[in-house]
Design an enzyme around this catalytic site. Structure first.
Site, short mmCIF file in Angstrom:
data_model
loop_
_atom_site.label_atom_id
_atom_site.label_comp_id
_atom_site.label_asym_id
_atom_site.label_seq_id
_atom_site.Cartn_x
_atom_site.Cartn_y
_atom_site.Cartn_z
N LYS A 45 -9.01 -10.88 8.13
CA LYS A 45 -10.27 -11.26 7.79
C LYS A 45 -10.60 -11.23 6.47
O LYS A 45 -9.88 -10.25 5.81
CB LYS A 45 -11.35 -10.14 8.89
CG LYS A 45 -11.07 -8.71 8.53
CD LYS A 45 -11.85 -7.89 9.44
CE LYS A 45 -13.33 -8.20 9.49
NZ LYS A 45 -14.18 -7.25 10.41
N ALA A 70 -23.20 -16.07 10.62
CA ALA A 70 -23.53 -15.91 9.37
C ALA A 70 -23.43 -14.04 9.44
O ALA A 70 -24.11 -13.21 8.95
CB ALA A 70 -25.15 -15.88 9.38
N GLY A 72 -21.29 -12.67 7.21
CA GLY A 72 -21.62 -12.08 5.82
C GLY A 72 -20.70 -11.21 5.41
O GLY A 72 -20.76 -10.17 4.66
N LEU A 73 -19.27 -11.57 5.68
CA LEU A 73 -18.14 -10.84 5.38
C LEU A 73 -18.08 -9.15 5.51
O LEU A 73 -17.81 -8.57 4.60
CB LEU A 73 -17.88 -11.17 3.75
CG LEU A 73 -17.72 -12.53 3.50
CD1 LEU A 73 -17.67 -12.63 1.93
CD2 LEU A 73 -16.36 -12.84 4.14
N ASN A 127 -11.13 -17.07 -1.15
CA ASN A 127 -12.42 -17.57 -0.77
C ASN A 127 -13.39 -17.47 -1.90
O ASN A 127 -13.92 -16.69 -2.04
CB ASN A 127 -12.83 -16.66 0.55
CG ASN A 127 -14.26 -17.25 1.02
OD1 ASN A 127 -14.72 -18.40 0.75
ND2 ASN A 127 -14.65 -16.59 2.22
N CYS A 130 -18.40 -17.58 -1.86
CA CYS A 130 -19.25 -16.54 -1.73
C CYS A 130 -20.27 -16.62 -2.98
O CYS A 130 -19.88 -17.14 -3.90
CB CYS A 130 -18.52 -15.35 -1.56
SG CYS A 130 -17.52 -15.08 -0.24
N LYS A 165 -9.18 -21.39 -0.69
CA LYS A 165 -9.84 -22.02 0.22
C LYS A 165 -11.09 -22.73 -0.19
O LYS A 165 -11.86 -21.88 -0.70
CB LYS A 165 -10.26 -20.67 1.37
CG LYS A 165 -10.80 -21.37 2.61
CD LYS A 165 -10.99 -20.37 3.81
CE LYS A 165 -11.33 -20.86 5.03
NZ LYS A 165 -11.46 -20.05 6.10
N ASN A 192 -13.60 -24.78 4.88
CA ASN A 192 -14.32 -23.65 5.12
C ASN A 192 -15.64 -24.29 6.27
O ASN A 192 -15.59 -25.38 6.40
CB ASN A 192 -14.90 -22.86 3.97
CG ASN A 192 -15.13 -21.50 4.26
OD1 ASN A 192 -15.49 -21.05 5.49
ND2 ASN A 192 -14.99 -20.54 3.19
N THR A 266 -11.93 -20.98 15.50
CA THR A 266 -12.81 -20.74 16.31
C THR A 266 -12.33 -20.73 17.65
O THR A 266 -12.68 -20.15 18.45
CB THR A 266 -14.18 -21.97 16.32
OG1 THR A 266 -14.69 -21.68 15.15
CG2 THR A 266 -15.26 -21.57 17.40
#
Length: 302
Positions: A45, A70, A72-73, A127, A130, A165, A192, A266
């Site tokens: 993650k 959403a 939000g990390l 990533n 952000c 990513k 993404n 997913t």
């Protein structure tokens, strides 16, 4: 049985199937469902320099053939990962990759530096979607000018395989891919999530607390496939394809479009054993069509 080994930068994956960040926890959460060593790799993650609480609830919503999130990390930070998670995963016989996120270039670099010396961590997935707090909230990854400096800085700080990513919320993803390749990325992963929203018609207001969120699931597969196809023709580094993969046929489509490996996201929520099933289905496809190696599929439809 065909050869399923795939090289990605300095990695030698036992097969081309990885799990996507944010959908598989740290991997150990799925150990009761599958033998983790059968997966080519696990992308843990999203991890940031400091702990993040994430966004307010509600932060998930179902959509036709997909979902919005959403989150939000939300995570406990890289130091927690090093002290509490790493000891639990370091002896599992597969590759572990850390998805690194940040709000500033300095945060990205500091997080990557802390991961450098973890022997079991084979790579990081950067990533770059952000918020860039220092530049008014713009995501690093939506322009070449934004993507290049962060990849350049992390490349100088991080010694092992660097995967970037990419966001699909851009006008030309191939140009972004070329930019990060030029700054030293060993591979790119795409796509993404797509920006979307959902509205509660009874309450007449958006469902997510953040109004918009990231759309994922089978509904985005045609878009992801198109972007992998376009990117394959633009770069020489390996591509890891993801976006709506739910079976072996989907995975083969991404390989034929130019991906060297794939990630499943997913669909892990629907079938926690889907990753090992896709490994088996890819192998069956190779045997059925007489291929000796999965590498023969990459770009075969381009």
């Amino acid at each position: 049985m065909a050869d399923l080994n795939v090289p990605i930068g300095g990695l030698q994956l036992k097969n081309p199937v990885l799990t996507a960040s944010g959908t598989f926890g740290y991997g150990i959460e799925f150990a009761d469902f599958i033998d983790l060593s059968r997966i080519g790799g696990i992308v843990v993650k999203g991890t940031t320099l400091r702990a993040r609480e994430g966004n307010d609830y509600p932060r998930m919503a179902e959509t036709p053939a997909g979902m919005l999130n959403a989150v939000g990390l939300q995570n406990k930070g890289v130091d927690y990962f090093i002290t509490d998670i790493y000891p639990k995963i370091k002896d599992i016989n597969t590759h572990f990759l850390v998805n690194v996120s940040g709000s500033t270039i300095e945060d990205y670099v500091a997080c990557a530096e802390r991961i450098n010396d973890l022997k079991k961590i084979s790579a990081i997935e950067l990533n770059i979607s952000c918020p860039n707090v220092k530049q008014g909230g713009m995501a690093f990854g939506i322009t070449c000018a934004g993507a290049s400096p962060v990849v350049r800085a992390v490349r100088k700080a991080y010694r092992k395989t660097l995967i970037v990513k990419l966001s699909p919320n851009v006008s030309d993803i191939a140009e972004i891919a070329k930019a990060v390749e030029g700054e030293g990325a060993d591979a790119v992963s795409l796509i993404n999530t797509l920006l979307g929203m959902a509205i509660d018609v009874e309450q007449r207001k958006p469902i997510l607390s953040t109004i918009t969120g990231g759309l994922s699931g089978p509904c985005i597969k045609p878009i992801a496939l198109r972007m992998v196809y376009q990117t394959y023709k633009a770069v020489r580094i390996p591509i890891i394809g993801l976006g709506g993969i739910s079976n072996g046929k989907d995975a083969v489509e991404f390989l034929l479009a130019g991906a060297a490996a794939i990630q499943i996201g997913t669909y892990n929520f629907i079938d926690p054993a889907i990753s090992v099933k896709v490994v088996e289905e890819i192998n069956q496809y190779l045997d059925r069509h007489g291929f000796q190696s999965v590498k023969e599929l990459t770009g075969a439809a381009v």
